[in-house]
Write a protein that holds these residues in place. Sequence first.
Motif, short mmCIF file in Angstrom:
data_model
loop_
_atom_site.label_atom_id
_atom_site.label_comp_id
_atom_site.label_asym_id
_atom_site.label_seq_id
_atom_site.Cartn_x
_atom_site.Cartn_y
_atom_site.Cartn_z
N UNK A 26 0.76 -1.21 -0.05
CA UNK A 26 0.12 -0.03 -0.08
C UNK A 26 0.77 1.21 -0.20
N UNK A 27 1.85 1.33 0.63
CA UNK A 27 3.07 2.26 0.37
C UNK A 27 4.15 1.80 0.09
N UNK A 28 4.23 1.96 -1.44
CA UNK A 28 5.25 1.36 -2.19
C UNK A 28 6.64 1.73 -1.76
N UNK A 29 7.67 0.85 -2.00
CA UNK A 29 8.94 0.88 -1.53
C UNK A 29 9.73 0.88 -2.61
N UNK A 30 10.83 1.58 -3.10
CA UNK A 30 11.73 1.34 -4.10
C UNK A 30 12.88 0.52 -3.63
N UNK A 31 13.20 -0.54 -4.50
CA UNK A 31 14.13 -1.68 -3.61
C UNK A 31 15.19 -1.46 -4.91
N UNK A 32 16.63 -1.34 -4.18
CA UNK A 32 17.83 -1.57 -5.02
C UNK A 32 18.29 -2.80 -4.55
N UNK A 33 18.33 -3.75 -5.76
CA UNK A 33 19.08 -4.97 -5.58
C UNK A 33 20.16 -5.36 -6.32
N UNK A 34 21.39 -5.50 -5.68
CA UNK A 34 22.53 -5.60 -6.08
C UNK A 34 23.16 -7.02 -5.85
N UNK A 35 23.59 -7.84 -7.09
CA UNK A 35 24.28 -9.02 -6.99
C UNK A 35 25.66 -8.68 -7.07
N UNK A 36 26.41 -9.16 -5.92
CA UNK A 36 27.68 -8.73 -6.03
C UNK A 36 28.66 -9.89 -6.49
N UNK A 37 28.08 -11.23 -6.71
CA UNK A 37 28.93 -12.42 -6.79
C UNK A 37 29.84 -12.19 -8.27
N UNK A 38 29.19 -11.50 -9.14
CA UNK A 38 30.10 -11.19 -10.47
C UNK A 38 31.06 -10.29 -10.46
N UNK A 39 31.05 -9.39 -9.14
CA UNK A 39 32.09 -8.36 -9.08
C UNK A 39 33.54 -8.90 -8.53
N UNK A 40 34.53 -8.16 -8.95
CA UNK A 40 35.92 -8.76 -8.56
C UNK A 40 36.67 -7.38 -7.96
N UNK A 41 36.00 -6.36 -7.85
CA UNK A 41 36.87 -5.11 -7.18
C UNK A 41 35.81 -3.87 -6.98
N UNK A 42 36.44 -2.92 -6.49
CA UNK A 42 35.69 -1.81 -5.91
C UNK A 42 34.93 -1.04 -7.29
N UNK A 43 35.65 -1.16 -8.31
CA UNK A 43 35.25 -0.68 -9.58
C UNK A 43 33.80 -1.36 -9.91
N UNK A 44 33.80 -2.61 -9.98
CA UNK A 44 32.72 -3.52 -10.36
C UNK A 44 31.43 -3.08 -9.18
N UNK A 45 32.03 -3.02 -8.18
CA UNK A 45 30.88 -2.91 -7.07
C UNK A 45 30.05 -1.61 -7.36
N UNK A 46 31.03 -0.33 -7.51
CA UNK A 46 30.29 0.97 -7.93
C UNK A 46 29.33 1.09 -9.20
N UNK A 47 29.85 0.20 -10.30
CA UNK A 47 29.14 -0.14 -11.67
C UNK A 47 27.77 -0.71 -11.15
N UNK A 48 27.98 -1.97 -10.37
CA UNK A 48 26.51 -2.65 -10.01
C UNK A 48 25.72 -1.89 -9.33
N UNK A 49 26.16 -0.88 -8.38
CA UNK A 49 25.31 -0.25 -7.47
C UNK A 49 24.37 0.79 -8.57
N UNK A 50 25.42 1.61 -9.34
CA UNK A 50 24.86 2.72 -9.85
C UNK A 50 23.77 2.03 -10.86
N UNK A 51 24.17 0.94 -11.57
CA UNK A 51 23.30 0.34 -12.84
C UNK A 51 21.93 0.00 -11.87
N UNK A 52 22.06 -0.70 -10.75
CA UNK A 52 20.84 -0.98 -10.12
C UNK A 52 19.91 0.35 -9.65
#
Length: 378
Positions: free
Chosen positions: A65-91
């Motif tokens: 009833x009170x919709x929530x926005x969910x940011x879902x990030x799968x970190x399994x394919x990530x190898x470093x901090x650069x990948x982490x930030x790419x995944x978060x921003x893409x999500x």
Amino acid sequence: MKSKISNPFVTTGYLGPEFFCDRKDETERILRAIASGRNITLISLRRMGKTGLLKHVKHKLEKSGNPVSVIYVDLLPTLNGNDLLNSVSTSLLRIKTDEKNIIEKVLGTLGSLRPKLTIDSLTGQPALELVIDSPATVQSGFDKLLLLISDIKRDIVFMFNEFQQISRYPEKNIEQMLRTVIQTYPEIPFIFSGSSRHMLENMFLSAGRPFYQSSELMYLDQINENDYREFIKDHFIKAGRTITGEAIDGIFEWTRLHTYYVQYVCSLIYESGDMKTDLPDLKKVFLRILTDFEHQYISYRNLLPSHQFRLLSAIASENVVKNPTAGKFIADYNLTSPSSVSTSLNALQDKEMIVRENGKWMVYDVFFSRWLEYNYSK
């Protein structure tokens, strides 16, 4: 136009509540934690249904009833901090929100990182590539993203799947960086999840680690047997078909009631179109699975040193082993000595081919375990 789901036993992804079995208590616990603003860490073996549960919670939050926005990030394919930030921003680009111009806002927020907007060739969804030149840039970028998220005029929940992956990054201060930024935004609940129990427990329960006592730990086990039984029977009944109780018992025993493997077996049975499934039919499905995966399992065998493979086969033959360095177990399977068993045990655990649960060792991949048992059991 979306095609109708022809097989209700889903083995990948999340297709909605109709195809999701049970987990009512676990779902409610996570939702209560979110409502109370508590962080929670979900821990389970791989393929136990952890990702499905997260997607189910995401679905409920977005349809509430009170919709929530969910940011879902799968970190399994990530190898470093650069990948982490790419995944978060893409999500962040893909969240369901009423916020206008979200893509432009993200690109503007990360302008100093020279963001490049691309389109995923398989999903058609937007993706972002950033240029990261130092760990400090990762922290700055993540901080900017969370600041942007906190300004969105809607409740937000953050989900990090396979969170233990950050411990494998070459950057040594990623945990400290993430913890520093996350605690600056207490209004955003974080759901962490992962399949490496010892890594996540060390991360959240060790006093010297940045995430110490920052999250409530929740362990995900098998789905309740009775609930799973009804779920399976109901889907066969809806299709005008039957599956006997003995067949369901056989599925549960052969798969150790491990969610992915139960779903896979049921999917093949349902796919066959047989109007009635009993034990003899089930054995044909088991044989098909072992045959289908045989080339993969032979590759595993050929890559392992002989002693490690013998130990793996011995554990599979027993199904579970409490003390693999015991004299009787070593003698029964010709495993030379406790020290060699201990060395092989550690190597196989590092390769994630075996796992220790509730004080007992077992082959991690249930189908591989059954293949070993079928081909190498005494």
